[in-house]
Design a protein around this motif. Structure first.
Motif, short mmCIF file in Angstrom:
data_model
loop_
_atom_site.label_atom_id
_atom_site.label_comp_id
_atom_site.label_asym_id
_atom_site.label_seq_id
_atom_site.Cartn_x
_atom_site.Cartn_y
_atom_site.Cartn_z
N GLN A 181 0.85 -1.18 0.00
CA GLN A 181 0.00 0.00 0.00
C GLN A 181 0.89 1.24 0.00
O GLN A 181 2.06 1.18 0.37
CB GLN A 181 -0.92 0.00 1.22
N VAL A 182 0.34 2.37 -0.40
CA VAL A 182 1.13 3.58 -0.60
C VAL A 182 1.83 3.98 0.70
O VAL A 182 1.19 4.15 1.74
CB VAL A 182 0.24 4.73 -1.10
N GLY A 183 3.14 4.09 0.62
CA GLY A 183 3.92 4.58 1.74
C GLY A 183 4.03 3.63 2.92
O GLY A 183 4.49 4.03 4.00
N ARG A 184 3.64 2.36 2.72
CA ARG A 184 3.67 1.40 3.83
C ARG A 184 4.60 0.23 3.50
O ARG A 184 4.73 -0.16 2.34
CB ARG A 184 2.26 0.86 4.12
N PRO A 185 5.24 -0.34 4.53
CA PRO A 185 6.13 -1.48 4.29
C PRO A 185 5.36 -2.78 4.14
O PRO A 185 4.18 -2.87 4.49
CB PRO A 185 7.00 -1.51 5.56
N VAL A 186 6.05 -3.77 3.61
CA VAL A 186 5.53 -5.13 3.54
C VAL A 186 6.55 -6.06 4.21
O VAL A 186 7.74 -6.01 3.87
CB VAL A 186 5.31 -5.59 2.07
N HIS A 187 6.10 -6.86 5.15
CA HIS A 187 6.96 -7.82 5.82
C HIS A 187 6.69 -9.21 5.24
O HIS A 187 5.54 -9.59 5.06
CB HIS A 187 6.69 -7.84 7.32
N ILE A 188 7.74 -9.96 4.97
CA ILE A 188 7.60 -11.34 4.54
C ILE A 188 8.21 -12.21 5.63
O ILE A 188 9.38 -12.04 6.00
CB ILE A 188 8.31 -11.60 3.20
N THR A 189 7.42 -13.13 6.17
CA THR A 189 7.87 -13.87 7.34
C THR A 189 7.30 -15.29 7.34
O THR A 189 6.20 -15.52 6.82
CB THR A 189 7.40 -13.16 8.63
N PRO A 190 8.04 -16.24 7.90
CA PRO A 190 7.42 -17.53 8.17
C PRO A 190 6.45 -17.40 9.33
O PRO A 190 6.59 -16.51 10.19
CB PRO A 190 8.61 -18.43 8.54
N ALA A 191 5.44 -18.25 9.36
CA ALA A 191 4.40 -18.15 10.38
C ALA A 191 4.96 -18.28 11.79
O ALA A 191 4.43 -17.67 12.73
CB ALA A 191 3.34 -19.22 10.14
N ARG A 192 6.02 -19.05 11.95
CA ARG A 192 6.61 -19.24 13.27
C ARG A 192 7.00 -17.89 13.90
O ARG A 192 6.78 -17.65 15.07
CB ARG A 192 7.82 -20.16 13.17
N HIS A 193 7.58 -17.01 13.09
CA HIS A 193 8.00 -15.71 13.62
C HIS A 193 6.81 -14.80 13.85
O HIS A 193 6.83 -13.96 14.76
CB HIS A 193 8.99 -15.06 12.67
N LEU A 194 5.78 -14.94 13.04
CA LEU A 194 4.57 -14.16 13.26
C LEU A 194 3.94 -14.51 14.60
O LEU A 194 3.53 -13.64 15.37
CB LEU A 194 3.57 -14.39 12.13
N ALA A 195 3.88 -15.80 14.91
CA ALA A 195 3.32 -16.23 16.18
C ALA A 195 4.16 -15.70 17.35
O ALA A 195 3.62 -15.25 18.37
CB ALA A 195 3.25 -17.75 16.23
N ASP A 196 5.47 -15.74 17.22
CA ASP A 196 6.34 -15.22 18.28
C ASP A 196 6.13 -13.72 18.48
O ASP A 196 6.23 -13.21 19.59
CB ASP A 196 7.81 -15.48 17.93
#
Length: 265
Positions: A165-180
């Motif tokens: 989205q305009v002016g916003r970052p995108v994070h790419i992560t495995p689900a394990r790190h999202l849960a943490d």
């Protein structure tokens, strides 16, 4: 690099659609003398068949394929340290297989190719394994990387959305790190510091985010005839994704999916 140097081509072949092969990938495939295919068991034999179909269509004349079985990997639920140890062990044993293939099946001066799903630089072990082998000093080779269409790009394209989205970052992560990242128990929504692409989610972590304005764009078997797509507010479509995912996994014996979590507001 001399004329008798072994050369490895690490070729990204896209997320599953044969039409996602780039011209660079096709040209690289036509340079290869031998293709190394790592099988993942009978359940995923269709992935091997798809590689052969690509070769039949794009590589003129006879070509040589050498297959090897992927070493077993412990996928039981584990804490962070045990998970990292299990992955390291699996990568070492996979490196043993790759080393043998390069040493025994690739003559000096020849090109050997690994056809990698998606893009070799995104959540794929091939490049790290080749670095491991080079560090052993048991077989000399040079390698070249040809990028491919990733599952992340395919997901955004199939849902007809921009990845950012305009002016916003995108994070790419495995689900394990999202849960943490959000700790134990359910979370109302993600921290509002960008959208998140989640990969390798065997435990449907998205079900923990049921509040706020969070949407999910989910896809499985992207680019294949079995492709599945679901999108909508997490609170409304989470149960549908669970049902669709369970049915597909039971039918195929495996599933590869990814999704984007996005704030709408």
């Amino acid at each position: 690099m001399t004329a008798d140097t072994r050369r490895i081509l690490v070729i990204g072949i896209g997320a599953g659609d044969p039409d996602h092969l780039t011209l660079a990938a096709v040209k690289a495939m036509r340079r290869a003398d031998v293709f190394f295919v790592i099988g993942k068991g009978e359940e995923k034999s269709g992935l091997t068949d798809l590689r052969r179909d690509m070769l039949d269509e794009h590589v003129p004349g006879p070509y040589r394929v050498v297959e090897a079985e992927d070493p077993w990997r412990d996928r039981t639920p584990q804490d962070r340290s045990r998970y990292a140890s299990a992955v390291d062990d699996w990568r070492r044993r996979r490196a043993d297989v790759y080393e043998r293939l390069i040493r025994e099946e690739l003559a000096p001066g020849e090109h050997g190719a690994f056809l990698v799903w998606g893009d070799p630089s995104l959540y794929d072990s091939t490049l790290a394994i080749l670095d491991d082998i080079r560090g052993r000093d048991t077989v000399a080779f040079e390698h070249e990387v040809i990028p491919g269409v990733s599952s992340v790009s395919a997901l955004a394209a199939r849902h007809r959305i921009p990845l950012n989205q305009v002016g916003r970052p995108v994070h790419i992560t495995p689900a394990r790190h999202l849960a943490d990242r959000v700790g134990e128990g359910p979370a109302e929504t993600l921290p509002d510091d960008g959208d998140v692409v989640v990969m390798l989610d065997a435990h449907q972590t998205f079900t923990r985010f049921t509040g706020g304005d969070l949407w999910i764009y989910w896809g499985a078997y992207l680019g294949t005839p079995d492709e599945l797509l679901v999108c909508g507010p997490v609170s409304e479509v989470a149960d549908r994704i669970l049902e669709v995912r369970a049915e597909a996994r039971a039918r195929h014996g495996w599933i590869m999916d990814t999704y984007l979590l996005r704030h709408h507001g």
